[in-house]
Design an enzyme around this catalytic site. Structure first.
Site, short mmCIF file in Angstrom:
data_model
loop_
_atom_site.label_atom_id
_atom_site.label_comp_id
_atom_site.label_asym_id
_atom_site.label_seq_id
_atom_site.Cartn_x
_atom_site.Cartn_y
_atom_site.Cartn_z
N TYR A 1 5.24 -18.52 -32.23
CA TYR A 1 6.41 -18.99 -31.47
C TYR A 1 7.58 -18.00 -31.60
O TYR A 1 8.26 -17.69 -30.62
CB TYR A 1 6.79 -20.37 -32.01
CG TYR A 1 7.90 -21.09 -31.31
CD1 TYR A 1 7.72 -21.66 -30.06
CD2 TYR A 1 9.15 -21.24 -31.92
CE1 TYR A 1 8.75 -22.35 -29.43
CE2 TYR A 1 10.18 -21.93 -31.30
CZ TYR A 1 9.97 -22.48 -30.06
OH TYR A 1 10.99 -23.17 -29.43
N SER B 1 15.02 -19.40 -28.85
CA SER B 1 15.05 -20.25 -30.05
C SER B 1 15.58 -19.45 -31.23
O SER B 1 15.36 -18.24 -31.31
CB SER B 1 13.64 -20.74 -30.38
OG SER B 1 13.61 -21.32 -31.66
P1 NAP Z 1 9.73 -31.08 -24.95
O1 NAP Z 1 10.64 -32.23 -25.09
O2 NAP Z 1 8.39 -31.10 -25.59
O3 NAP Z 1 9.57 -30.74 -23.38
C1 NAP Z 1 8.79 -29.65 -22.97
C2 NAP Z 1 8.78 -29.58 -21.46
O4 NAP Z 1 8.06 -28.41 -21.08
C3 NAP Z 1 8.08 -30.75 -20.80
O5 NAP Z 1 8.74 -31.03 -19.59
C4 NAP Z 1 6.68 -30.21 -20.53
O6 NAP Z 1 6.04 -30.84 -19.42
C5 NAP Z 1 7.02 -28.79 -20.17
N1 NAP Z 1 5.90 -27.87 -20.33
C6 NAP Z 1 5.21 -27.57 -21.45
N2 NAP Z 1 4.26 -26.67 -21.16
C7 NAP Z 1 4.37 -26.39 -19.84
C8 NAP Z 1 3.68 -25.54 -18.95
N3 NAP Z 1 2.65 -24.77 -19.36
N4 NAP Z 1 4.06 -25.50 -17.65
C9 NAP Z 1 5.08 -26.26 -17.21
N5 NAP Z 1 5.77 -27.09 -18.01
C10 NAP Z 1 5.42 -27.15 -19.30
O7 NAP Z 1 10.40 -29.72 -25.52
P2 NAP Z 1 11.93 -29.34 -25.75
O8 NAP Z 1 12.23 -29.53 -27.18
O9 NAP Z 1 12.80 -29.96 -24.71
O10 NAP Z 1 11.83 -27.75 -25.52
C11 NAP Z 1 12.24 -27.15 -24.30
C12 NAP Z 1 12.41 -25.66 -24.53
O11 NAP Z 1 13.38 -25.44 -25.56
C13 NAP Z 1 11.12 -24.96 -25.00
O12 NAP Z 1 11.07 -23.66 -24.46
C14 NAP Z 1 11.33 -24.86 -26.50
O13 NAP Z 1 10.60 -23.79 -27.05
C15 NAP Z 1 12.83 -24.63 -26.56
N6 NAP Z 1 13.45 -24.98 -27.85
C16 NAP Z 1 13.41 -26.25 -28.33
C17 NAP Z 1 14.03 -26.53 -29.55
C18 NAP Z 1 14.06 -27.92 -30.15
O14 NAP Z 1 14.51 -28.05 -31.31
N7 NAP Z 1 13.65 -28.96 -29.45
C19 NAP Z 1 14.65 -25.49 -30.26
C20 NAP Z 1 14.64 -24.22 -29.75
C21 NAP Z 1 14.06 -23.96 -28.53
P3 NAP Z 1 5.11 -32.17 -19.57
O15 NAP Z 1 5.55 -32.89 -20.80
O16 NAP Z 1 5.36 -32.91 -18.29
O17 NAP Z 1 3.70 -31.69 -19.69
#
Ligand code: NAP
Length: 242
Positions: A153, A140
Site C-alpha cells: 500500500y 495516504s
Molecule cells: P472504503 O470506505 O473502503 O471505500 C472504498 C471505495 O472504493 C468504495 O466505494 C469501493 O467500492 C471503491 N473501490 C474499491 N476498489 C475499487 C475498484 N477496483 N474500482 C472502483 N472502485 C473501487 O475506503 P476509504 O477509507 O473511504 O478509502 C478511500 C480512499 O482513501 C482509498 O484510496 C484509500 O486508500 C484512501 N485512504 C483512506 C484512509 C483511511 O483511513 N480510511 C487513509 C488514507 C488514505 P465498492 O465498495 O462499491 O466496491
C-alpha cells in the site's frame, strides 16, 4: 444559463469518496459516481446528491480494468468533459512483506496505480482540449512516512504521489492543476478493524479523522479559491506525520 460543472469521483459508494462526492455536489457540481460493487450504498449516495439538487450518474466499474474503464467513460466523454477528477478508489491488503503473496502485492498496486493511469488518461485527454481541469489524487500518510505491514500500500501511494507531481508538471501550461490529498486515519470501512487504542497514541490531535474532513480540502482544491496550487501533497492527518 451556464452548464453545471461535472466532477468524476472514483470509489464514491462510501467512506471518503462518498463524502467528497456529496461535498462537491453541495458546491454545485453534477457527479459521475464510480464504485465497484456496492450498488445499495452507491444508490443511497446518489439519492442524497439528488436531494441537493444535482444530477448523479452512477458508473459501476473496476478502475483497474482497462476495458471496463473505457466502456463506461468513453461514451460519456464524447459529449461532456468533467471539470474535476478525484482518484479515490482503493483498498489495502495488509501483511508483512516476508509473508505477502504476489496477488496482494499486485492487486494493491493495480487498484491505485493502474486505476489512476486508466481513468486519468481518458479524462485528461478531454481536459487538455478544454484547457482546464482539476485532478485530485487521494494518497495516504503510509505513502509519505512508510508503515510496517503496508509495504504494498505504501509503494502504491508513494508512487501515486510521484505521479501527481510529474503530471502536474506535464499539464500546468494547459491550466490543469494536479494535487494529492493525504489522509491519516479516517473512520471508514477500511479502518473499522484497526483497534483505536493502537492508533490514537500516534495522533497529536487525539482522535481519528472523519471523511468530511478530507472532503473539505478536496472541495477547496476544486474551487475558484485554489487557482495557484499544483503538484502539492496536502495532509489531513491530525498531525500524525509532519
Ligand atoms: P472504503 O470506505 O473502503 O471505500 C472504498 C471505495 O472504493 C468504495 O466505494 C469501493 O467500492 C471503491 N473501490 C474499491 N476498489 C475499487 C475498484 N477496483 N474500482 C472502483 N472502485 C473501487 O475506503 P476509504 O477509507 O473511504 O478509502 C478511500 C480512499 O482513501 C482509498 O484510496 C484509500 O486508500 C484512501 N485512504 C483512506 C484512509 C483511511 O483511513 N480510511 C487513509 C488514507 C488514505 P465498492 O465498495 O462499491 O466496491
Amino acid at each position: 444559463m451556464p452548464q453545471p460543472k461535472i466532477a468524476l469521483v472514483t470509489g464514491a459508494s462510501k467512506g471518503i469518496g462518498a463524502a467528497i462526492a456529496l461535498g462537491l455536489a453541495s458546491d454545485g457540481f453534477d457527479i459521475w459516481l464510480n464504485y465497484r460493487s456496492d450498488h445499495d450504498a452507491a444508490n443511497e449516495v446518489a439519492c442524497r446528491i439528488l436531494e441537493l439538487g444535482r444530477v448523479c450518474t452512477l458508473l459501476p466499474f473496476d478502475v483497474a480494468d482497462s476495458a471496463a474503464v473505457t466502456d463506461a467513460l468513453a461514451p460519456l466523454l464524447e459529449n461532456e468533459t468533467p471539470a474535476v477528477l478525484v482518484n479515490n478508489a482503493g483498498y489495502a491488503k495488509d501483511g508483512i512483506l516476508a509473508m505477502m503473496d504476489e496477488k496482494s502485492w499486485k492487486d494493491v498496486l493495480s487498484v491505485h496505480l493502474d486505476g489512476f493511469f486508466l481513468v486519468t488518461k481518458l479524462v485528461l485527454f478531454a481536459m487538455l482540449k478544454k484547457r482546464a481541469g482539476r485532478i485530485v489524487n487521494i494518497v495516504s500518510t503510509s505513502g509519505q512516512s512508510g508503515m510496517g505491514g503496508q509495504t504494498n500500500y505504501s509503494a502504491a501511494k508513494g508512487g501515486l504521489i510521484a505521479a501527481t507531481k510529474s503530471l502536474a508538471l506535464e499539464v500546468a501550461k494547459r491550466n490543469i492543476l494536479v494535487n494529492a490529498v493525504s489522509p491519516g486515519f479516517i473512520e471508514t470501512e477500511m479502518t473499522r478493524e484497526i483497534p483505536k487504542e493502537r492508533i490514537l497514541p500516534f495522533i497529536p490531535l487525539g482522535r481519528i479523522g472523519q471523511p468530511d474532513e478530507v472532503a473539505g480540502i478536496v472541495g477547496f482544491l476544486c474551487s475558484d479559491k485554489a487557482t495557484y496550487i499544483t503538484g502539492q501533497v496536502i495532509a489531513v492527518n491530525g498531525g500524525a506525520y509532519m
